[in-house]
Design a protein around this motif. Structure first.
Motif, PDB file in Angstrom:
ATOM      1  N   THR A   4       0.863  -1.179   0.000  1.00 60.10           N
ATOM      2  CA  THR A   4       0.000   0.000   0.000  1.00 60.10           C
ATOM      3  C   THR A   4       0.910   1.243   0.000  1.00 60.10           C
ATOM      4  O   THR A   4       2.076   1.125  -0.322  1.00 60.10           O
ATOM      5  N   SER A   5       0.371   2.418   0.302  1.00 60.14           N
ATOM      6  CA  SER A   5       1.230   3.607   0.342  1.00 60.14           C
ATOM      7  C   SER A   5       1.085   4.290   1.683  1.00 60.14           C
ATOM      8  O   SER A   5       0.157   4.014   2.449  1.00 60.14           O
ATOM      9  N   ARG A   6       1.990   5.217   1.927  1.00 60.61           N
ATOM     10  CA  ARG A   6       1.960   5.942   3.212  1.00 60.61           C
ATOM     11  C   ARG A   6       0.929   7.057   3.217  1.00 60.61           C
ATOM     12  O   ARG A   6       0.744   7.711   4.238  1.00 60.61           O
ATOM     13  N   VAL A   7       0.285   7.296   2.092  1.00 67.19           N
ATOM     14  CA  VAL A   7      -0.630   8.451   2.032  1.00 67.19           C
ATOM     15  C   VAL A   7      -2.091   8.034   1.878  1.00 67.19           C
ATOM     16  O   VAL A   7      -2.938   8.847   1.516  1.00 67.19           O
ATOM     17  N   GLU A   8      -2.382   6.766   2.175  1.00 66.11           N
ATOM     18  CA  GLU A   8      -3.768   6.298   2.032  1.00 66.11           C
ATOM     19  C   GLU A   8      -4.674   6.963   3.068  1.00 66.11           C
ATOM     20  O   GLU A   8      -4.230   7.390   4.152  1.00 66.11           O
ATOM     21  N   HIS A   9      -5.950   6.963   2.751  1.00 62.45           N
ATOM     22  CA  HIS A   9      -6.967   7.384   3.718  1.00 62.45           C
ATOM     23  C   HIS A   9      -6.990   6.379   4.873  1.00 62.45           C
ATOM     24  O   HIS A   9      -6.676   5.199   4.664  1.00 62.45           O
ATOM     25  N   PRO A  10      -7.394   6.807   6.076  1.00 66.61           N
ATOM     26  CA  PRO A  10      -7.447   5.859   7.195  1.00 66.61           C
ATOM     27  C   PRO A  10      -8.260   4.587   6.898  1.00 66.61           C
ATOM     28  O   PRO A  10      -8.010   3.538   7.508  1.00 66.61           O
ATOM     29  N   ALA A  11      -9.191   4.650   5.978  1.00 66.21           N
ATOM     30  CA  ALA A  11     -10.005   3.471   5.653  1.00 66.21           C
ATOM     31  C   ALA A  11      -9.128   2.313   5.174  1.00 66.21           C
ATOM     32  O   ALA A  11      -9.481   1.142   5.328  1.00 66.21           O
ATOM     33  N   VAL A  12      -7.968   2.634   4.599  1.00 57.01           N
ATOM     34  CA  VAL A  12      -7.012   1.594   4.191  1.00 57.01           C
ATOM     35  C   VAL A  12      -5.819   1.580   5.155  1.00 57.01           C
ATOM     36  O   VAL A  12      -5.377   0.522   5.599  1.00 57.01           O
ATOM     37  N   LYS A  13      -5.356   2.766   5.510  1.00 58.65           N
ATOM     38  CA  LYS A  13      -4.139   2.880   6.336  1.00 58.65           C
ATOM     39  C   LYS A  13      -4.328   2.202   7.698  1.00 58.65           C
ATOM     40  O   LYS A  13      -3.518   1.372   8.115  1.00 58.65           O
ATOM     41  N   VAL A  14      -5.412   2.552   8.370  1.00 58.99           N
ATOM     42  CA  VAL A  14      -5.615   2.004   9.719  1.00 58.99           C
ATOM     43  C   VAL A  14      -5.954   0.510   9.637  1.00 58.99           C
ATOM     44  O   VAL A  14      -5.531  -0.280  10.478  1.00 58.99           O
ATOM     45  N   LEU A  15      -6.667   0.139   8.583  1.00 61.91           N
ATOM     46  CA  LEU A  15      -6.938  -1.294   8.385  1.00 61.91           C
ATOM     47  C   LEU A  15      -5.616  -2.061   8.266  1.00 61.91           C
ATOM     48  O   LEU A  15      -5.439  -3.114   8.892  1.00 61.91           O
ATOM     49  N   CYS A  16      -4.694  -1.524   7.485  1.00 60.87           N
ATOM     50  CA  CYS A  16      -3.398  -2.201   7.299  1.00 60.87           C
ATOM     51  C   CYS A  16      -2.616  -2.256   8.609  1.00 60.87           C
ATOM     52  O   CYS A  16      -1.985  -3.271   8.915  1.00 60.87           O
ATOM     53  N   GLU A  17      -2.680  -1.177   9.385  1.00 61.65           N
ATOM     54  CA  GLU A  17      -1.992  -1.184  10.687  1.00 61.65           C
ATOM     55  C   GLU A  17      -2.573  -2.279  11.575  1.00 61.65           C
ATOM     56  O   GLU A  17      -1.860  -3.006  12.268  1.00 61.65           O
ATOM     57  N   ASN A  18      -3.877  -2.411  11.482  1.00 59.90           N
ATOM     58  CA  ASN A  18      -4.575  -3.447  12.248  1.00 59.90           C
ATOM     59  C   ASN A  18      -4.154  -4.844  11.785  1.00 59.90           C
ATOM     60  O   ASN A  18      -3.982  -5.766  12.583  1.00 59.90           O
ATOM     61  N   LEU A  19      -3.962  -4.979  10.484  1.00 58.10           N
ATOM     62  CA  LEU A  19      -3.574  -6.288   9.934  1.00 58.10           C
ATOM     63  C   LEU A  19      -2.143  -6.652  10.323  1.00 58.10           C
ATOM     64  O   LEU A  19      -1.817  -7.831  10.481  1.00 58.10           O
ATOM     65  N   VAL A  20      -1.291  -5.629  10.505  1.00 59.81           N
ATOM     66  CA  VAL A  20       0.076  -5.893  10.981  1.00 59.81           C
ATOM     67  C   VAL A  20      -0.002  -6.554  12.360  1.00 59.81           C
ATOM     68  O   VAL A  20       0.691  -7.534  12.644  1.00 59.81           O
ATOM     69  N   GLU A  21      -0.891  -6.042  13.188  1.00 62.08           N
ATOM     70  CA  GLU A  21      -1.051  -6.626  14.524  1.00 62.08           C
ATOM     71  C   GLU A  21      -1.527  -8.067  14.448  1.00 62.08           C
ATOM     72  O   GLU A  21      -1.292  -8.860  15.344  1.00 62.08           O
ATOM     73  N   LYS A  22      -2.194  -8.406  13.349  1.00 62.62           N
ATOM     74  CA  LYS A  22      -2.685  -9.779  13.191  1.00 62.62           C
ATOM     75  C   LYS A  22      -1.650 -10.667  12.495  1.00 62.62           C
ATOM     76  O   LYS A  22      -1.948 -11.795  12.132  1.00 62.62           O
ATOM     77  N   GLY A  23      -0.454 -10.112  12.225  1.00 64.42           N
ATOM     78  CA  GLY A  23       0.612 -10.949  11.688  1.00 64.42           C
ATOM     79  C   GLY A  23       0.874 -10.779  10.205  1.00 64.42           C
ATOM     80  O   GLY A  23       1.728 -11.470   9.648  1.00 64.42           O
ATOM     81  N   TYR A  24       0.174  -9.875   9.540  1.00 65.82           N
ATOM     82  CA  TYR A  24       0.466  -9.629   8.118  1.00 65.82           C
ATOM     83  C   TYR A  24       1.672  -8.694   7.992  1.00 65.82           C
ATOM     84  O   TYR A  24       1.967  -7.919   8.904  1.00 65.82           O
ATOM     85  N   ARG A  25       2.338  -8.766   6.848  1.00 70.97           N
ATOM     86  CA  ARG A  25       3.452  -7.877   6.564  1.00 70.97           C
ATOM     87  C   ARG A  25       2.944  -6.816   5.595  1.00 70.97           C
ATOM     88  O   ARG A  25       2.316  -7.168   4.598  1.00 70.97           O
ATOM     89  N   VAL A  26       3.189  -5.566   5.918  1.00 71.75           N
ATOM     90  CA  VAL A  26       2.695  -4.481   5.050  1.00 71.75           C
ATOM     91  C   VAL A  26       3.861  -3.645   4.556  1.00 71.75           C
ATOM     92  O   VAL A  26       4.686  -3.205   5.357  1.00 71.75           O
ATOM     93  N   THR A  27       3.950  -3.458   3.246  1.00 76.40           N
ATOM     94  CA  THR A  27       4.901  -2.491   2.686  1.00 76.40           C
ATOM     95  C   THR A  27       4.109  -1.234   2.353  1.00 76.40           C
ATOM     96  O   THR A  27       3.216  -1.267   1.500  1.00 76.40           O
ATOM     97  N   ALA A  28       4.416  -0.152   3.056  1.00 79.00           N
ATOM     98  CA  ALA A  28       3.748   1.135   2.779  1.00 79.00           C
ATOM     99  C   ALA A  28       4.736   2.003   2.005  1.00 79.00           C
ATOM    100  O   ALA A  28       5.711   2.502   2.570  1.00 79.00           O
ATOM    101  N   LEU A  29       4.489   2.155   0.726  1.00 77.41           N
ATOM    102  CA  LEU A  29       5.419   2.881  -0.142  1.00 77.41           C
ATOM    103  C   LEU A  29       5.439   4.367   0.196  1.00 77.41           C
ATOM    104  O   LEU A  29       4.380   4.971   0.411  1.00 77.41           O
ATOM    105  N   GLY A  30       6.638   4.938   0.196  1.00 78.13           N
ATOM    106  CA  GLY A  30       6.753   6.369   0.427  1.00 78.13           C
ATOM    107  C   GLY A  30       6.434   7.151  -0.840  1.00 78.13           C
ATOM    108  O   GLY A  30       6.250   6.569  -1.927  1.00 78.13           O
ATOM    109  N   VAL A  31       6.363   8.455  -0.703  1.00 78.76           N
ATOM    110  CA  VAL A  31       6.104   9.318  -1.869  1.00 78.76           C
ATOM    111  C   VAL A  31       7.156  10.415  -1.907  1.00 78.76           C
ATOM    112  O   VAL A  31       7.789  10.710  -0.889  1.00 78.76           O
ATOM    113  N   ASP A  32       7.330  11.034  -3.079  1.00 82.32           N
ATOM    114  CA  ASP A  32       8.273  12.152  -3.168  1.00 82.32           C
ATOM    115  C   ASP A  32       7.567  13.455  -2.779  1.00 82.32           C
ATOM    116  O   ASP A  32       6.399  13.440  -2.375  1.00 82.32           O
ATOM    117  N   SER A  33       8.267  14.570  -2.939  1.00 83.28           N
ATOM    118  CA  SER A  33       7.706  15.838  -2.451  1.00 83.28           C
ATOM    119  C   SER A  33       6.464  16.272  -3.217  1.00 83.28           C
ATOM    120  O   SER A  33       5.699  17.111  -2.763  1.00 83.28           O
TER     121      SER A  33
END
Ligand code: PLP
Length: 392
Positions: free
Chosen positions: A94-123
């Motif tokens: 996913t990316s680091r700039v997602e809306h919480p509807a995806v971002k927080v879900l992914c953070e939650n999934l990390v706690e459940k043992g998934y690995r998440v790559t959150a891609l950075g963005v340029d300026s």
């Protein structure tokens, strides 16, 4: 006092045509579309018509459209479905700039043992496509990248990214909540598996969302219950909302040209005029491919909240960061990911226009905003005229 509503990425006014379309479903057409009797059956026919209208806006087939309750539900359903149909895979991109509807879900999934790559963005808010490609592994179950950013309007190359994912057999979901209705979208022939959007961002009411699922995509429902939506989303249909979003999609299709000409020109004029009247500003995402209706402007050495409060006195509605993150004084995660300097990130305001925005709306902001910034800067201990602009 007249309200100058320039916060359309937070939510939009229900179009009068949409309201008119919805009203019969509260009074005459209140049957349950699943009922055996013809009183309910007639409502089912209206749902089919709305489904066809929604599909037409994004070049989809009607049976690829699932009605949900909101963009958040669609986003959650898409990502969780991809994980459920790929139980052996444990990685999400996913990316680091997602809306919480995806971002927080992914953070939650990390706690459940998934690995998440959150891609950075340029300026400018762009992802690095090479880094993206390298992030896709045999263990990747799903990519979830937003089509357009809610805070800056920056557009990700999701079609290109989806083709790369498809080549590797990875499901690709996009959060298109801010994109649908603002830029042309055609699902025919692109590699996207799933796409989410929401009624209240395109002049339909709150409480209705859409999840597009490409034919042939393996799918696992989130809401389990009745057989509604071909057993892909249980729960009695929100019939007024569905009729409303159907009409809103038809209107959006008719107005998309105007969105990309008149509305874009209004947005551009607002930016130009502010830039000539106020020093030390930065248009966040201004160099990226962007939605036509959105501008996110940082004013160095002032607080975004202060700007909003003073604009509110003139009836001007805008936002600092996303509506969901305002209320906290942390600079937005999107601007932080873009590396916007601290002194700029705190003073950012998002103006988001719509088909109902007028020249007079923009004129009022151009008149009132520069003195507001000057007043706030006079109070700022850090402000000194001529300080170097941290331009993009
Ligand atoms: N995704 C994006 C990009 C959004 O801007 C929003 C709402 O602000 C959502 C998802 C959530 O949509 P909803 O409010 O319909 O749940």
């Amino acid at each position: 006092m007249r309200t100058v509503y320039l916060d359309n990425n937070a939510t939009t006014r229900v179009a009068p045509e949409v309201l008119e379309e919805m009203l019969p479903f509260f009074s005459d057409l209140y049957g349950n579309p699943s009922s055996m009797h013809s009183f309910g059956g007639q409502v089912a026919r209206h749902i089919n018509e709305a489904r066809a209208r929604v599909a037409a806006l994004i070049g989809a087939e009607p049976d690829e459209i699932i009605f949900t309750s909101c963009g958040t539900e669609s986003d959650n359903t898409a990502v969780l479905s991809a994980l459920a149909v790929n139980p052996e895979k444990r990685h999400i991109v996913t990316s680091r700039v997602e809306h919480p509807a995806v971002k927080v879900l992914c953070e939650n999934l990390v706690e459940k043992g998934y690995r998440v790559t959150a891609l950075g963005v340029d300026s400018s808010g762009n992802i690095d496509m090479d880094e993206y490609e390298r992030s896709l592994t045999l263990d990747t179950a799903v990519v979830s990248l937003m089509w357009a950013n809610n805070e800056t309007g920056a557009i990700f190359p999701v079609e290109e990214a989806a083709l790369l994912a498809r080549e590797k057999g990875i499901l690709f979901h996009t959060d298109a909540v801010q994109a649908v209705g603002k830029i042309p979208i055609n699902m025919k022939g692109n590699g996207l598996s799933m796409l989410s959007f929401s009624g209240h961002k395109l002049h339909a009411p709150k409480g209705i969302g859409v999840l597009y699922v490409r034919r042939g995509t393996r799918f696992s429902p989130f809401m389990i219950g009745g057989h509604q939506e071909k057993s892909r989303r249980g729960g009695t249909e929100n019939t007024p909302g569905i009729a409303g979003i159907g009409r809103a999609c038809k209107l959006a299709g008719e107005r998309i040209e105007e969105e990309n000409t008149r509305v874009k020109e209004l947005r551009d004029r607002l930016e130009r005029e502010i830039a000539t009247r106020v020093s030390n500003i930065r248009i966040n995402g201004g160099k990226a491919l962007r939605l036509p209706n959105t501008t996110n402007i940082s004013f160095e050495f002032v607080e975004g909240e202060g700007i909003l409060l003073l604009m509110d006195e003139f009836g001007i509605c805008a936002s600092s960061g996303s509506a969901c993150t305002s209320g906290s004084l942390q600079p937005s995660h999107v601007l932080r990911a873009m590396g916007v300097p601290f002194t700029m990130a705190h003073g950012s305001v998002r103006f988001s226009l719509s088909t109902y925005s007028t020249d007079e709306d923009v004129d009022l902001v151009i008149e009132k905003l520069p003195p507001i910034i000057a007043r706030l800067r006079e109070m700022s201990p850090y402000w000194k005229e001529g300080s170097v602009c941290a331009a993009e």
